[in-house]
Write a protein that holds these residues in place. Structure first.
Motif, PDB file in Angstrom:
ATOM      1  N   TYR A 129       0.805  -1.218   0.000  1.00  0.00           N
ATOM      2  CA  TYR A 129       0.000   0.000   0.000  1.00  0.00           C
ATOM      3  C   TYR A 129       0.845   1.278   0.000  1.00  0.00           C
ATOM      4  CZ  TYR A 129      -4.061  -2.936   0.609  1.00  0.00           C
ATOM      5  OH  TYR A 129      -5.026  -3.875   0.406  1.00  0.00           O
ATOM      6  N   ASP A 130       2.146   1.148   0.221  1.00  0.00           N
ATOM      7  CA  ASP A 130       3.009   2.318   0.136  1.00  0.00           C
ATOM      8  C   ASP A 130       3.524   2.552  -1.285  1.00  0.00           C
ATOM      9  OD1 ASP A 130       2.745   2.942   2.796  1.00  0.00           O
ATOM     10  OD2 ASP A 130       4.465   1.756   3.420  1.00  0.00           O
ATOM     11  N   HIS A 131       3.126   1.687  -2.209  1.00  0.00           N
ATOM     12  CA  HIS A 131       3.568   1.819  -3.604  1.00  0.00           C
ATOM     13  C   HIS A 131       2.359   1.718  -4.541  1.00  0.00           C
ATOM     14  CE1 HIS A 131       7.977   1.784  -3.057  1.00  0.00           C
ATOM     15  NE2 HIS A 131       7.654   1.157  -1.936  1.00  0.00           N
ATOM     16  N   PRO A 132       1.550   2.767  -4.565  1.00  0.00           N
ATOM     17  CA  PRO A 132       0.314   2.744  -5.357  1.00  0.00           C
ATOM     18  C   PRO A 132       0.542   2.515  -6.845  1.00  0.00           C
ATOM     19  CG  PRO A 132       0.345   4.612  -3.854  1.00  0.00           C
ATOM     20  CD  PRO A 132       1.713   4.028  -3.839  1.00  0.00           C
TER      21      PRO A 132
ATOM     22  N   LEU B 186     -12.393   8.202  -1.292  1.00  0.00           N
ATOM     23  CA  LEU B 186     -12.117   8.171   0.145  1.00  0.00           C
ATOM     24  C   LEU B 186     -11.252   6.955   0.462  1.00  0.00           C
ATOM     25  CD1 LEU B 186     -14.419   8.848   3.133  1.00  0.00           C
ATOM     26  CD2 LEU B 186     -13.436   6.556   2.931  1.00  0.00           C
ATOM     27  N   ASP B 187     -10.216   7.157   1.257  1.00  0.00           N
ATOM     28  CA  ASP B 187      -9.339   6.044   1.627  1.00  0.00           C
ATOM     29  C   ASP B 187      -8.604   6.372   2.922  1.00  0.00           C
ATOM     30  OD1 ASP B 187      -8.405   3.480  -0.164  1.00  0.00           O
ATOM     31  OD2 ASP B 187      -6.834   4.061   1.244  1.00  0.00           O
ATOM     32  N   LEU B 188      -8.114   5.320   3.585  1.00  0.00           N
ATOM     33  CA  LEU B 188      -7.337   5.493   4.815  1.00  0.00           C
ATOM     34  C   LEU B 188      -5.839   5.645   4.550  1.00  0.00           C
ATOM     35  CD1 LEU B 188      -8.989   2.883   7.222  1.00  0.00           C
ATOM     36  CD2 LEU B 188      -8.950   5.362   7.524  1.00  0.00           C
ATOM     37  N   SER B 189      -5.411   5.428   3.304  1.00  0.00           N
ATOM     38  CA  SER B 189      -3.987   5.453   2.970  1.00  0.00           C
ATOM     39  C   SER B 189      -3.571   6.801   2.389  1.00  0.00           C
ATOM     40  CB  SER B 189      -3.660   4.343   1.967  1.00  0.00           C
ATOM     41  OG  SER B 189      -2.355   4.489   1.453  1.00  0.00           O
ATOM     42  N   LYS B 190      -2.706   7.506   3.084  1.00  0.00           N
ATOM     43  CA  LYS B 190      -2.194   8.772   2.570  1.00  0.00           C
ATOM     44  C   LYS B 190      -1.391   8.599   1.281  1.00  0.00           C
ATOM     45  CE  LYS B 190      -2.048  11.264   6.994  1.00  0.00           C
ATOM     46  NZ  LYS B 190      -1.176  11.953   7.984  1.00  0.00           N
TER      47      LYS B 190
END
Length: 257
Positions: A5-8, A65-69
């Motif tokens: 999730y840190d590499h969209p 909308l998402d929880l991941s910045k």
């Protein structure tokens, strides 16, 4: 090792080929099931935002909308590069509160299964209903698990874009029917144009639903969301499915009542 999730950009590459079919189905579903004109859209759990971009490119007013910045930043930057308007909200898909109702909402490809208990799942559905106008629709897609399903499962994909080649392996590490959870491991290997290799590994739980369990959940919110259509991941608008034990890749069209 970095996380998925840190590499969209890799997340987006893997599922990019699905986007056109989903966008086309959404528009067909709007015409077939929604009352009135559909303009304002919401995607809770939008991730890298491939569908937000796809629908915005069609002229819709889309909120993601998402929880991941990192996911939201990637989406914002991509929309800016394409000069597309959009709204991006850091938030929880079980506690949404918007000033104006939406005409349609969509959440596909198992994002819904990140809600790990019945209370959270019902809370999400009611939150969607509270932010959806009467006559609007919610397109919800997720995998269902038959009772005779093999819990040992491995899937692999490959994708390429801009000189980067990505291979992805998805493996079920644990499967517990009693707790209704499976633990998935996603392993990504990205080889960039300059030869640099990046490896990513993430493990995360997803809630398990049989067709019967999904039916019981949707019945709990039938006072606000009615099932208008049932499809699978082929996204053929004229080929509805029965809500039975043969339904595995489920797409539900729910209408706000």
């Amino acid at each position: 090792m970095a996380t998925w999730y840190d590499h969209p950009q890799y997340f987006d590459m893997v599922f990019r080929d699905e986007t056109d079919a989903e966008v086309a189905f959404f528009e067909q579903a709007f015409d077939k099931f929604a009352d009135g004109k559909v303009k304002r859209l919401l995607e809770p759990g939008c991730g890298s935002g491939r569908l937000v971009v796809g629908m915005a490119a069609k002229g819709y007013d889309v909120t993601g909308l998402d929880l991941s910045k990192p996911m939201l930043k990637y989406l914002r930057d991509r929309m800016k590069r394409r000069k597309l308007p959009g709204t991006y909200v850091l938030g929880d898909m079980t506690e949404m509160n918007f000033d104006e109702p939406f005409d349609a909402t969509f959440c596909t490809f198992n994002t819904f299964r990140h809600l790990l208990d019945e209370a959270a799942a019902e809370k999400h559905l009611r939150s969607v209903a509270a932010n959806l106008r009467v006559g609007g629709i919610y397109i919800l897609g997720f995998h269902l698990i038959p009772m005779d399903a093999d819990p040992e499962c491995t899937e692999r994909w490959r994708a390429s874009h801009g000189g980067t080649n990505v291979s992805v392996t998805l493996r079920v590490m644990d499967f517990d029917r009693k707790k209704r959870q499976e633990l998935l491991r996603v392993s990504v290997k990205a080889v960039k144009r300059n030869g640099k290799v990046e490896k990513i590994r993430s493990e995360f739980p997803l809630r398990i639903y049989t067709p019967t369990q999904a039916k019981k959940l949707l019945a709990k919110v039938s006072d606000v969301l009615a099932i208008e259509g049932i499809y699978d991941f082929d996204y053929e608008i004229d080929e509805q499915r029965e809500f039975d034990n043969d339904l595995t890749d489920a797409v539900f069209v729910l209408k706000r009542i």
